[in-house]
Motif scaffolding. Structure first.
Motif, PDB file in Angstrom:
ATOM      1  N   LEU A 198     -11.309  33.743   8.820  1.00 23.65           N
ATOM      2  CA  LEU A 198     -12.054  33.019   9.888  1.00 23.65           C
ATOM      3  C   LEU A 198     -13.289  33.736  10.480  1.00 23.65           C
ATOM      4  N   GLU A 199     -13.143  34.975  10.729  1.00 27.79           N
ATOM      5  CA  GLU A 199     -14.095  35.730  11.354  1.00 27.79           C
ATOM      6  C   GLU A 199     -15.296  35.594  10.535  1.00 27.79           C
ATOM      7  N   ALA A 200     -15.077  35.403   9.163  1.00 24.35           N
ATOM      8  CA  ALA A 200     -16.389  35.517   8.155  1.00 24.35           C
ATOM      9  C   ALA A 200     -17.053  34.051   8.179  1.00 24.35           C
ATOM     10  N   ILE A 201     -16.444  33.090   8.708  1.00 23.73           N
ATOM     11  CA  ILE A 201     -16.892  31.935   8.572  1.00 23.73           C
ATOM     12  C   ILE A 201     -17.339  31.211   9.746  1.00 23.73           C
ATOM     13  N   ALA A 202     -16.642  31.736  10.963  1.00 27.09           N
ATOM     14  CA  ALA A 202     -16.829  30.947  12.149  1.00 27.09           C
ATOM     15  C   ALA A 202     -18.142  31.277  12.746  1.00 27.09           C
ATOM     16  N   GLY A 203     -18.783  30.760  13.781  1.00 23.91           N
ATOM     17  CA  GLY A 203     -20.009  30.951  14.516  1.00 23.91           C
ATOM     18  C   GLY A 203     -20.771  29.971  14.802  1.00 23.91           C
ATOM     19  N   HIS A 204     -21.938  30.170  15.804  1.00 24.19           N
ATOM     20  CA  HIS A 204     -22.834  29.202  16.157  1.00 24.19           C
ATOM     21  C   HIS A 204     -23.927  28.794  14.811  1.00 24.19           C
ATOM     22  N   ASP A 205     -24.204  27.793  14.641  1.00 21.71           N
ATOM     23  CA  ASP A 205     -25.073  27.268  13.686  1.00 21.71           C
ATOM     24  C   ASP A 205     -26.097  26.331  14.257  1.00 21.71           C
ATOM     25  N   PRO A 206     -27.269  26.704  14.155  1.00 24.12           N
ATOM     26  CA  PRO A 206     -28.365  25.693  14.370  1.00 24.12           C
ATOM     27  C   PRO A 206     -28.372  24.237  13.739  1.00 24.12           C
ATOM     28  N   HIS A 207     -27.904  24.176  12.893  1.00 24.46           N
ATOM     29  CA  HIS A 207     -27.573  23.155  11.893  1.00 24.46           C
ATOM     30  C   HIS A 207     -26.412  22.226  12.282  1.00 24.46           C
ATOM     31  N   ASP A 208     -25.665  22.624  13.307  1.00 26.54           N
ATOM     32  CA  ASP A 208     -24.674  21.924  13.750  1.00 26.54           C
ATOM     33  C   ASP A 208     -24.347  22.152  15.346  1.00 26.54           C
ATOM     34  N   SER A 209     -25.128  21.107  16.036  1.00 23.25           N
ATOM     35  CA  SER A 209     -25.182  21.489  17.408  1.00 23.25           C
ATOM     36  C   SER A 209     -23.693  21.401  18.060  1.00 23.25           C
ATOM     37  N   THR A 210     -22.593  20.771  17.314  1.00 20.10           N
ATOM     38  CA  THR A 210     -21.293  21.132  18.120  1.00 20.10           C
ATOM     39  C   THR A 210     -20.615  22.471  17.895  1.00 20.10           C
ATOM     40  N   THR A 211     -21.250  23.432  17.133  1.00 15.88           N
ATOM     41  CA  THR A 211     -20.936  24.659  17.146  1.00 15.88           C
ATOM     42  C   THR A 211     -20.877  25.267  18.340  1.00 15.88           C
ATOM     43  N   GLN A 233     -27.845  19.931  -3.653  1.00 19.14           N
ATOM     44  CA  GLN A 233     -29.153  20.755  -3.600  1.00 19.14           C
ATOM     45  C   GLN A 233     -29.241  21.780  -2.945  1.00 19.14           C
ATOM     46  N   TYR A 234     -28.032  21.671  -1.661  1.00 22.52           N
ATOM     47  CA  TYR A 234     -28.008  22.726  -0.937  1.00 22.52           C
ATOM     48  C   TYR A 234     -26.453  23.435  -0.536  1.00 22.52           C
ATOM     49  N   ASN A 235     -26.440  24.475   0.052  1.00 20.52           N
ATOM     50  CA  ASN A 235     -25.136  25.079   0.365  1.00 20.52           C
ATOM     51  C   ASN A 235     -24.662  24.607   1.779  1.00 20.52           C
ATOM     52  N   ALA A 236     -23.448  24.441   1.933  1.00 21.90           N
ATOM     53  CA  ALA A 236     -22.931  24.212   3.483  1.00 21.90           C
ATOM     54  C   ALA A 236     -23.071  25.628   3.919  1.00 21.90           C
ATOM     55  N   THR A 237     -22.847  25.561   5.464  1.00 23.46           N
ATOM     56  CA  THR A 237     -23.153  26.999   6.132  1.00 23.46           C
ATOM     57  C   THR A 237     -21.993  27.704   5.561  1.00 23.46           C
ATOM     58  N   VAL A 238     -20.680  27.206   5.718  1.00 21.50           N
ATOM     59  CA  VAL A 238     -19.772  28.063   5.457  1.00 21.50           C
ATOM     60  C   VAL A 238     -20.018  28.667   3.632  1.00 21.50           C
ATOM     61  N   TYR A 266     -22.018  22.044   8.990  1.00 22.15           N
ATOM     62  CA  TYR A 266     -23.184  21.447   8.151  1.00 22.15           C
ATOM     63  C   TYR A 266     -22.958  21.675   6.499  1.00 22.15           C
ATOM     64  N   GLY A 267     -23.176  20.601   5.880  1.00 20.19           N
ATOM     65  CA  GLY A 267     -22.774  20.728   4.361  1.00 20.19           C
ATOM     66  C   GLY A 267     -21.382  20.406   3.972  1.00 20.19           C
ATOM     67  N   LEU A 268     -20.365  20.155   5.105  1.00 23.43           N
ATOM     68  CA  LEU A 268     -19.179  19.587   4.763  1.00 23.43           C
ATOM     69  C   LEU A 268     -19.356  17.990   4.610  1.00 23.43           C
ATOM     70  N   ILE A 269     -18.707  17.063   3.593  1.00 23.60           N
ATOM     71  CA  ILE A 269     -18.871  15.991   3.591  1.00 23.60           C
ATOM     72  C   ILE A 269     -18.094  15.298   4.526  1.00 23.60           C
ATOM     73  N   ALA A 270     -18.633  14.561   5.522  1.00 21.82           N
ATOM     74  CA  ALA A 270     -17.857  14.286   6.773  1.00 21.82           C
ATOM     75  C   ALA A 270     -16.886  13.083   6.245  1.00 21.82           C
ATOM     76  N   LEU A 271     -15.585  13.330   6.971  1.00 16.89           N
ATOM     77  CA  LEU A 271     -14.672  12.192   7.298  1.00 16.89           C
ATOM     78  C   LEU A 271     -14.585  11.668   8.364  1.00 16.89           C
ATOM     79  N   VAL A 272     -14.193  12.736   9.423  1.00 14.37           N
ATOM     80  CA  VAL A 272     -14.166  12.018  10.913  1.00 14.37           C
ATOM     81  C   VAL A 272     -15.182  13.303  11.726  1.00 14.37           C
TER      82      VAL A 272
END
Lengths: 486, 99
Positions: free
Chosen positions: A227-240, A102-107, A201-207
């Motif tokens: 990479l330039e288009a998909i990289a960057g800080h995301d409030p939905h992923d605090s490890t970015t 029901q939602y998109n990954a940030t990427v 965010y939105g990646l189905i986690a493995l590890v």
């Protein structure tokens, strides 16, 4: 002009000078998928209607000259573990066979914003667990260079689709080599960025502490662009990371003269296929000719990389996959279930393949009372040593070179009966993920007519250096331009 | 040190991860697990005295933010994927048994 063979850079030039439209380019790609993918089988889902709709919008954007990015109108595909709203996302597992997020990954959102055109979702080892794509619950993907061989894994579908020109770029995901190893097997360029550079965010986690989403492309320049288009800080992923994303293509032409290239001696030991070794030596000579200073370095804990990687993977995966329980989404087997535990047992028994079962059970074992210190905690300690190995090496050199795999692509079925044997094919790619450092794979030649991959490993957040060195190499070699005989 | 993981242990860990398992499967996994775990025992060679376990890899600091109420997925949207629901809730059989 063969539209499907264009690089991102070339396609962008033709799109913005109105020599071609995104609809034409996208249609050409879809036509090729419906023709060639009968043999390669890299796609789990092809999104024809959505793609043409997105292509039309991209053409409007280009016509108005508004908000045109280097990816506007460019057809791409994505590994099927990255969530796409209203488009089935399966992780190539029976348990998610009919799951529609029901939602998109940030990427996914970032690529949609850039105007890129999604043509489909690509096959993978179930939940990313595998090195050959043979653990897909649906079907095997074939290596475009020899259809009797595997494309590598776990991003085998993304690699094969890229190699067979069934997308202008693809997005893979690398937990312990899953972008680099298949890139090497299929003559593709791909990067595992620094952990935390691209949002999960939105990646189905493995590890969760290893997973890194990264592009797979024709060359280093395209890889830098994506990479330039998909990289960057995301409030939905605090490890970015909060630090700004560099303009990776800006300095890509800078000379590499004087840079220090380290050759980890532990990677060049017995067991490497002769043709792979020869390709590495030839590549080292190329880098010397480009003016780089080559020296041997040591990563003393290399041989422990594989057990550390797999133990931590088993442990984290056993926890991450707990959410596949047949109650809120995905497959649910409830026939005759007397209580909720029964639903869990039945659903997971039916929904997971053998490799997933093996790994989550081994994870529970490594975490269980009496074994936690001996396995999980021990692995986390050795992980600290692996990370220190890289820190020490990077105090002496700027970049490291290694093969992506000791061999070229093996045959379908060759390693499926022995799980440990299959794990060993990851020996060169796993250590970077527990350490979090970035690594870029690129074509380095051929051995018995099959592609050989090499990887360049860099310091944390120094993807720019990797692109620069890979680009310099691709200016003086043409391995990356070779096409499979399809 | 060869370590065997017998079928009883396999069935125990299968239950820990809520995985139904047949007798045949337990047999097969038992053999495979023994050789995999045996391989992992090579970590015992490494001296980790005074080595701290890795806790993060990005040198990350705690990330804090204000807890602000924002719109999220609607209940109807969420339940689209639920195999079974009733009156706006996910429906499952008995959670707490009677024994």
């Amino acid at each position: 002009m063969e539209l499907t063979q264009l690089s991102i850079r070339e396609a962008h030039e033709l799109l913005t000078t109105k020599k071609i439209s995104s609809v034409e380019l996208t249609q050409a790609m879809l036509d090729r998928i419906h023709d060639v993918d009968k043999k390669v089988k890299s796609y789990v889902t092809v999104t024809d209607d959505l793609a043409l709709e997105q292509a039309k919008k991209a053409d409007e954007r280009i016509a108005k000259g508004e908000n045109v990015t280097p990816l506007t109108g460019i057809p791409f595909s994505m590994k099927d573990c990255i969530s796409t709203r209203d488009v089935r996302t399966t992780c190539s597992s029976k348990i998610l066979e009919n799951y529609v997020p029901q939602y998109n990954a940030t990427v996914t959102n970032k690529l949609a914003d850039s105007g890129a055109v999604l043509v489909g979702k690509t096959n993978m080892d179930e939940f990313g667990m595998g090195s050959s794509c043979e653990n897909s619950a649906f079907f095997n993907t074939h290596n475009p260079w020899d259809l009797e061989r595997v494309p590598g894994g776990s991003s085998g579908g993304s690699a094969a689709a890229m190699s067979a020109s069934l997308a202008t770029f693809t997005i893979g995901e690398d937990t312990g080599g899953s972008v680099r190893m298949p890139a090497g097997f299929t003559n593709v360029t791909g990067i595992k960025p620094t952990y935390g550079r691209v949002s999960r965010y939105g990646l189905i986690a493995l590890v969760s502490s290893f997973d890194s989403i990264g592009p797979m492309t024709r060359d280093a320049y395209d890889c830098a662009t994506v990479l330039e288009a998909i990289a960057g800080h995301d409030p939905h992923d605090s490890t970015t990371y909060n630090s700004p994303v560099p303009n990776y293509t800006k300095d890509i032409d800078k000379p590499v003269k004087g840079m220090k290239l380290g050759i980890p001696k532990e990677y060049f030991v017995a067991g490497m296929e002769a043709g792979v070794e020869a390709a590495m030596q030839e590549s080292i000579r190329q880098f010397e000719k480009l003016g780089m200073e080559v020296r041997e370095v040591s990563l003393p804990h290399t041989k422990y990389g594989l057990p550390v990687y797999y133990l931590l993977l088993f442990a984290e995966a056993s926890a991450n996959l707990a959410r596949m329980d047949g109650t809120r989404f995905g497959l649910s087997v409830s026939d005759g279930a007397k209580d909720v535990i029964d639903i869990y047992l039945k659903t997971r028994h039916e929904g997971f393949g053998d490799e997933v079962k093996r790994r989550i059970m081994l994870g529970a074992y490594a975490l269980s009372a009496g074994y936690y210190d001996a396995y999980y905690l021990k692995a986390q300690k050795v992980r600290t040593l692996l990370r220190r190995d890289f820190e020490t090496a990077f105090s002496k050199v700027d970049i490291l070179l290694a093969p992506t795999c000791p061999t070229t692509a093996f045959k379908l079925g060759e390693k499926t009966s022995d799980p440990l044997e299959m794990y060993l094919s990851d020996i060169y790619v796993v250590a970077t993920n527990p350490a979090g450092v970035p690594a870029l794979a690129l074509p380095a030649g051929f051995s018995n007519n099959m592609p050989v991959g090499m990887q360049l490993i860099g310091k944390h957040l120094e993807e720019s250096t990797l692109f620069q060195v890979a680009h310099a190499y691709q200016q003086v070699t043409d391995w990356h331009k070779q096409q499979p005989p399809l | 040190m060869a370590q065997t993981i017998d079928t009883k242990t396999v069935k125990h860990v299968a239950f820990l991860v809520r995985l139904g398992i047949s007798e045949d499967e337990a047999q097969t996994f038992s053999g495979q697990f023994s050789s995999i775990i045996d391989y992992f025992n090579m970590l015992n060679e490494v001296d980790t005295e005074n080595v701290p376990p890795a806790s993060d890899i990005a040198n990350a600091e705690n990330v804090l933010r204000e807890d602000v109420v924002k719109p999220s997925m609607s209940r109807e949207e969420f339940l689209k994927n639920a195999p079974n629901s009733e009156r706006g809730y996910v429906k499952v059989p008995t959670v707490l048994g009677d024994e």
